[in-house]
Design a protein around this motif. Structure first.
Motif, mmCIF file in Angstrom:
data_model
loop_
_atom_site.group_PDB
_atom_site.id
_atom_site.type_symbol
_atom_site.label_atom_id
_atom_site.label_comp_id
_atom_site.label_asym_id
_atom_site.label_seq_id
_atom_site.Cartn_x
_atom_site.Cartn_y
_atom_site.Cartn_z
ATOM 1 N N GLN A 116 1.549 5.287 18.855
ATOM 2 C CA GLN A 116 2.965 5.178 19.204
ATOM 3 C C GLN A 116 3.671 4.041 18.463
ATOM 4 N N ASP A 117 2.905 3.216 17.770
ATOM 5 C CA ASP A 117 3.503 2.088 17.063
ATOM 6 C C ASP A 117 4.220 2.594 15.804
ATOM 7 N N LYS A 118 5.486 2.236 15.639
ATOM 8 C CA LYS A 118 6.287 2.769 14.545
ATOM 9 C C LYS A 118 5.834 2.264 13.182
ATOM 10 N N VAL A 119 5.439 0.997 13.116
ATOM 11 C CA VAL A 119 4.978 0.461 11.830
ATOM 12 C C VAL A 119 3.719 1.186 11.377
ATOM 13 N N ILE A 120 2.755 1.345 12.292
ATOM 14 C CA ILE A 120 1.512 2.044 11.964
ATOM 15 C C ILE A 120 1.802 3.483 11.564
ATOM 16 N N SER A 121 2.668 4.153 12.299
ATOM 17 C CA SER A 121 2.989 5.557 12.016
ATOM 18 C C SER A 121 3.626 5.723 10.639
ATOM 19 N N ILE A 146 -0.853 9.215 -0.135
ATOM 20 C CA ILE A 146 -0.121 9.375 -1.394
ATOM 21 C C ILE A 146 -0.473 8.212 -2.320
ATOM 22 N N PRO A 147 -0.992 8.460 -3.502
ATOM 23 C CA PRO A 147 -1.322 7.371 -4.433
ATOM 24 C C PRO A 147 -0.122 6.465 -4.686
ATOM 25 N N GLY A 148 -0.278 5.197 -4.401
ATOM 26 C CA GLY A 148 0.818 4.247 -4.594
ATOM 27 C C GLY A 148 1.994 4.496 -3.680
ATOM 28 N N GLY A 149 1.747 5.189 -2.565
ATOM 29 C CA GLY A 149 2.843 5.618 -1.701
ATOM 30 C C GLY A 149 3.350 4.600 -0.714
ATOM 31 N N CYS A 150 2.905 3.348 -0.838
ATOM 32 C CA CYS A 150 3.358 2.314 0.104
ATOM 33 C C CYS A 150 4.118 1.195 -0.599
ATOM 34 N N CYS A 151 4.831 1.545 -1.680
ATOM 35 C CA CYS A 151 5.711 0.570 -2.320
ATOM 36 C C CYS A 151 6.856 0.237 -1.361
ATOM 37 N N ASN A 152 7.527 -0.871 -1.622
ATOM 38 C CA ASN A 152 8.577 -1.276 -0.676
ATOM 39 C C ASN A 152 9.719 -0.273 -0.611
ATOM 40 N N PHE A 153 9.929 0.532 -1.678
ATOM 41 C CA PHE A 153 10.982 1.556 -1.594
ATOM 42 C C PHE A 153 10.509 2.792 -0.832
ATOM 43 N N ASP A 154 9.159 2.963 -0.703
ATOM 44 C CA ASP A 154 8.618 4.073 0.078
ATOM 45 C C ASP A 154 8.634 3.763 1.570
ATOM 46 N N VAL A 155 8.228 2.533 1.900
ATOM 47 C CA VAL A 155 8.151 2.119 3.310
ATOM 48 C C VAL A 155 8.896 0.793 3.462
ATOM 49 N N PRO A 156 10.215 0.831 3.433
ATOM 50 C CA PRO A 156 10.980 -0.427 3.555
ATOM 51 C C PRO A 156 10.729 -1.136 4.876
ATOM 52 N N ALA A 157 10.388 -0.373 5.921
ATOM 53 C CA ALA A 157 10.103 -1.005 7.215
ATOM 54 C C ALA A 157 8.881 -1.916 7.110
ATOM 55 N N LEU A 158 7.862 -1.501 6.348
ATOM 56 C CA LEU A 158 6.681 -2.341 6.154
ATOM 57 C C LEU A 158 7.056 -3.598 5.363
ATOM 58 N N HIS A 159 7.900 -3.423 4.338
ATOM 59 C CA HIS A 159 8.349 -4.564 3.531
ATOM 60 C C HIS A 159 9.076 -5.577 4.414
ATOM 61 N N LEU A 160 9.902 -5.088 5.317
ATOM 62 C CA LEU A 160 10.600 -5.968 6.250
ATOM 63 C C LEU A 160 9.613 -6.644 7.193
ATOM 64 N N TRP A 161 8.672 -5.854 7.735
ATOM 65 C CA TRP A 161 7.703 -6.398 8.701
ATOM 66 C C TRP A 161 6.867 -7.510 8.073
ATOM 67 N N LEU A 162 6.505 -7.341 6.805
ATOM 68 C CA LEU A 162 5.710 -8.355 6.118
ATOM 69 C C LEU A 162 6.518 -9.616 5.814
ATOM 70 N N SER A 163 7.838 -9.515 5.934
ATOM 71 C CA SER A 163 8.693 -10.673 5.704
ATOM 72 C C SER A 163 8.990 -11.440 6.989
ATOM 73 N N LEU A 164 8.554 -10.899 8.122
ATOM 74 C CA LEU A 164 8.744 -11.594 9.399
ATOM 75 C C LEU A 164 7.846 -12.815 9.460
ATOM 76 N N PRO A 165 8.145 -13.767 10.361
ATOM 77 C CA PRO A 165 7.282 -14.942 10.503
ATOM 78 C C PRO A 165 5.824 -14.538 10.783
#
Length: 250
Positions: free
Chosen positions: A117-122, A130-149
């Motif tokens: 149920q966790d949105k980041v994990i999902s 997908i090869p190379g499918g987790c670039c910041n333009f693919d998953v901007p939410a992950l890019h944001l999450w990694l920028s949190l404290p």
């Protein structure tokens, strides 16, 4: 791995239940190896381990299997209390531990549901195949999450790990009992081959000297198994005519 280690233990499941449990254990070991998620490579390794863990969980009724086995082991240990020369204090302690793990597991929410149920994990899970499918333009939410404290990410990581403790504690207790149910005994393979009866065994354990640089290829089930020993170097390596090793059928 320490350079002081001279032997290596290989394990092979003899039924589907044990196969599933060992895979879950392996996934939990990987997941718990992350003390912090502080970079994209670390995050992708962690989420890949989580994704594999979820896939394994979806393949069976893990909670029901574990609760059934916990009850079975408790009843067996209760019988041991009537045997002479048994350390009743240790047996009682193990029974209490199994009972506590069973109670916690039975009352816990659906295993792994907090991960699904966790949105980041999902979001990440959808892109991992997908090869190379987790670039910041693919998953901007992950890019944001990694920028949190870091403290924010640490708290989220801890909540994910804490939710797995009921499963982890129950599984660890059972696997420990199973692994301790038989001791290693000396054995000898001939021309790289060994076979024997399993006698309702669930887990085969082999201890081989690392210097041989040989690994086992096991086929079998709860009644009988066969082992073929193969050199790590398939082109230049050799297997001794007689290979000493140790074996336990748990």
């Amino acid at each position: 791995m320490s350079d002081d280690i001279t032997t290596i233990i290989f394990e092979h499941p003899l039924n589907e239940k044990m196969r599933s449990w060992l895979r879950i254990e392996n996934s939990l070991i990987q997941i718990n190896s992350f003390s912090a998620i502080d970079s994209l490579p670390t995050a992708l390794s962690f989420f890949r381990a989580i994704s594999e863990f979820i896939e394994v969980l979806d393949r069976g009724e893990i909670r029901a299997e574990l609760l059934k086995e916990l009850e079975k082991r408790q009843k067996k240990l209760q019988q041991w209390l009537s045997f002479p020369n048994v350390d009743k204090a240790i047996v009682t302690q193990i029974i209490d531990e199994l009972a506590e793990n069973a109670a916690v597991l039975s009352q816990a929410p659906r295993i792994g549901q907090h991960l699904k149920q966790d949105k980041v994990i999902s979001l990440v899970k959808q892109r991992l195949s997908i090869p190379g499918g987790c670039c910041n333009f693919d998953v901007p939410a992950l890019h944001l999450w990694l920028s949190l404290p870091q403290t924010t990410r640490d708290e989220r990581l801890q909540s994910w790990l804490t939710g797995l403790l009921p499963l982890q504690n129950a599984l660890n207790s059972l696997l420990m009992l199973i692994r301790q149910s038989d001791t290693f005994k000396p054995a000898l393979s001939h021309r790289g081959f060994y076979q024997d009866s399993a006698e309702e065994g669930e887990l085969l354990r082999l201890k081989i000297a690392i210097d041989h640089q040989i690994y086992p290829q096991v086929s079998g089930h709860k009644n009988r198994y066969a082992i073929r020993f193969l050199p790590l170097d398939s082109e230049n390596g050799t297997v001794p005519l007689e290979l000493p090793f140790e074996i336990a059928c748990c």
